[in-house]
Design a protein around this motif. Structure first.
Motif, mmCIF file in Angstrom:
data_model
loop_
_atom_site.group_PDB
_atom_site.id
_atom_site.type_symbol
_atom_site.label_atom_id
_atom_site.label_comp_id
_atom_site.label_asym_id
_atom_site.label_seq_id
_atom_site.Cartn_x
_atom_site.Cartn_y
_atom_site.Cartn_z
ATOM 1 N N PRO A 110 2.046 145.099 4.393
ATOM 2 C CA PRO A 110 1.535 144.949 3.027
ATOM 3 C C PRO A 110 1.971 146.088 2.114
ATOM 4 O O PRO A 110 2.380 147.147 2.571
ATOM 5 N N VAL A 111 1.850 145.824 0.803
ATOM 6 C CA VAL A 111 2.333 146.741 -0.218
ATOM 7 C C VAL A 111 1.220 147.002 -1.223
ATOM 8 O O VAL A 111 0.526 146.074 -1.649
ATOM 9 N N HIS A 112 1.059 148.261 -1.608
ATOM 10 C CA HIS A 112 0.271 148.613 -2.787
ATOM 11 C C HIS A 112 1.231 148.536 -3.974
ATOM 12 O O HIS A 112 2.134 149.372 -4.110
ATOM 13 N N LEU A 113 1.048 147.550 -4.843
ATOM 14 C CA LEU A 113 1.967 147.318 -5.961
ATOM 15 C C LEU A 113 1.432 148.011 -7.208
ATOM 16 O O LEU A 113 0.270 147.831 -7.586
ATOM 17 N N VAL A 114 2.301 148.803 -7.853
ATOM 18 C CA VAL A 114 1.927 149.576 -9.040
ATOM 19 C C VAL A 114 2.977 149.325 -10.116
ATOM 20 O O VAL A 114 4.166 149.531 -9.887
ATOM 21 N N GLY A 115 2.528 148.890 -11.298
ATOM 22 C CA GLY A 115 3.450 148.669 -12.401
ATOM 23 C C GLY A 115 3.008 149.371 -13.655
ATOM 24 O O GLY A 115 1.831 149.330 -14.022
#
Length: 285
Positions: A110-115
């Motif tokens: 899994p990924v911690h997505l930050v934009g």
């Protein structure tokens, strides 16, 4: 308010290609510095904003890695060191969102997505396409819909100029109106180089997206995903009260970074990294 943007990656960070099923993306990768967590933590994937690049996160890489997270910052297609086609159709939000899904698969889920800003709206679109790869979503200074009317006018002026003039001419015109944001005299050549390497089709297409983005907050709120809204104390792109309201609608954790404006990742990178790791550690276990 802002510190000068540095293009030099910190020690231990690898600059190189991220190969995915949808092409190769320029990236900065910082391995985790070690963690007492019993299981490996999700990788952090960082998406930059309009006219930005992976270097907008340079000062956050080491603090996040020190906290035990592997961190990957990318240039999207047509941004800085990631080439892209000259066709604006290649930069629709759906295409950019599918790139993010491919990047997540390549770094390992899994990924911690930050934009940040535009990157937040692309991140939102990716999560709405397929939330399965993501452990959480953090939106940094990225609002519920289109940018303010004043920002829409600025984007129109920029994109109209890009349709008529070359990137060098547009840079000189912007420079004549004032020094680039987050620049000092020594750093300006790097910012100029970054600007010239952007594909104008990408800037025109994504500028249009920022000016016409619909409100998709209710769709996002319906997903079983940990959510985090981060901003500075002031913001001229999406007003802070609007971001406060969005966080409530999302049921999201809300972080306001003291001493920061639209780019807390460059204004106050250490404080922003602390807010991110506190969110992940407390709400994504």
């Amino acid at each position: 308010m802002s510190r000068p943007l540095t293009f030099a990656p910190p020690a231990g960070t690898h600059a190189g290609p991220l190969r995915t099923s949808r092409g190769t993306f320029a990236s900065l990768v910082t391995p985790a510095a070690g963690s007492a967590a019993p299981e490996p933590r999700p990788t952090v994937l960082l998406l930059p904003g309009f006219t930005g690049s992976k270097e907008d996160f340079t000062a956050m890489l080491q603090p996040l890695a020190t906290a035990g997270y592997r961190v990957v910052a990318v240039d999207g297609r047509g941004q800085y060191e990631t080439p892209g086609p000259d066709d604006q159709a290649a930069y629709t939000q759906g295409e950019l969102a599918r790139d993010v899904l491919a990047q997540a698969a390549a770094v390992g889920t899994p990924v911690h997505l930050v934009g940040h800003s535009l990157g937040g709206q692309i991140a939102r679109a990716a999560v709405l396409l397929d939330p399965a790869p993501f452990a959480s979503l953090t939106l940094i200074s990225s609002g519920p819909a289109e940018v303010t009317a004043a920002q829409q006018q600025k984007i129109k002026l920029l994109t109209d100029a890009l349709a008529r003039l070359g990137m060098e001419q547009v840079w000189e015109a912007m420079r004549a109106m004032g020094p680039p944001q987050d620049a000092d005299t020594d750093g300006e050549p790097d910012l100029r180089r970054r600007w010239l390497m952007h594909n104008p089709a990408q800037l025109i297409a994504t500028g249009r997206q920022l000016s016409t983005e619909p409100d998709r907050v209710d769709e996002l709120a319906a997903l079983p995903l940990a959510r985090h809204v981060v901003s500075g104390e002031s913001d001229d792109t999406w007003p802070v009260p609007l971001l406060d309201e969005m966080a409530v609608r999302l049921g999201a954790v809300r972080s306001v970074i003291a001493g920061a404006e639209h780019s807390p990742n460059t204004d106050r990178p250490e404080r922003t990294a602390e807010a991110l790791t506190a969110f992940w550690d407390r709400h994504c276990g």
